[in-house]
Write a protein that holds these residues in place. Structure first.
Motif: not given
Length: 149
Positions: A23-27, A31-35, A116-123
């Motif tokens: 996720f961190a590498g946007a693979m 998007g972004t992530a929410i704490d 609990p950090i939650s990625p929100i990603v544009a696939l």
């Protein structure tokens, strides 16, 4: 153009802060992530569309333009085998932006030793396909996370 709103109340931390290299590498995608806030809560649909993938810890909604948005609740939460997550919709359901999809408690996820950090990603999107991406420090409560051009 698709506006993606926050599926969770919390603080944006950006994908780079996600404690998972994929996720961190946007693979998975940009998007972004929410704490998230540490209280029982509901993850809601970030766009109007159809639920095309549904797991206790993650879901994908695809909008009318074919844009798929992944909401991944926490990191390594698949290892919890669904414990602490309540599905409120099913794969194939049509949902509206803001509709509750999964009930969960980020504090319990943290107690179980998971982030609990939650990625929100544009696939299937390129980084330049997004604009107005909310970055670290911005409050994501009921706000727009990004616009998919």
């Amino acid at each position: 153009m698709t506006t993606v709103t926050s599926p969770l109340a919390g603080r944006a931390v950006g994908l780079a802060a996600v404690p998972d290299p994929v996720f961190a590498g946007a693979m998975v995608g940009p998007g972004t992530a929410i704490d998230p806030v540490r209280e029982p809560t509901e993850a809601v649909a970030p766009v109007d569309g159809v639920v095309v993938s549904m797991h206790p810890h993650a879901f994908v909604v695809v909008d009318a333009d074919g844009h798929g948005v992944l909401t991944h609740l926490g990191i390594d939460t698949v290892q919890l085998n669904g414990e602490g997550f309540e599905l409120l919709v099913a794969k194939g359901d049509t949902v509206t932006r803001g509709q509750a999809v999964i009930r969960w408690n980020p504090a319990e996820v943290e107690k179980a030793g998971k982030s609990p950090i939650s990625p929100i990603v544009a696939l299937e999107a390129s980084p330049d396909a997004l604009s107005g991406v909310v970055e670290a420090g911005d409050i994501a409560v009921d706000g727009d996370l990004f616009i998919w051009n």
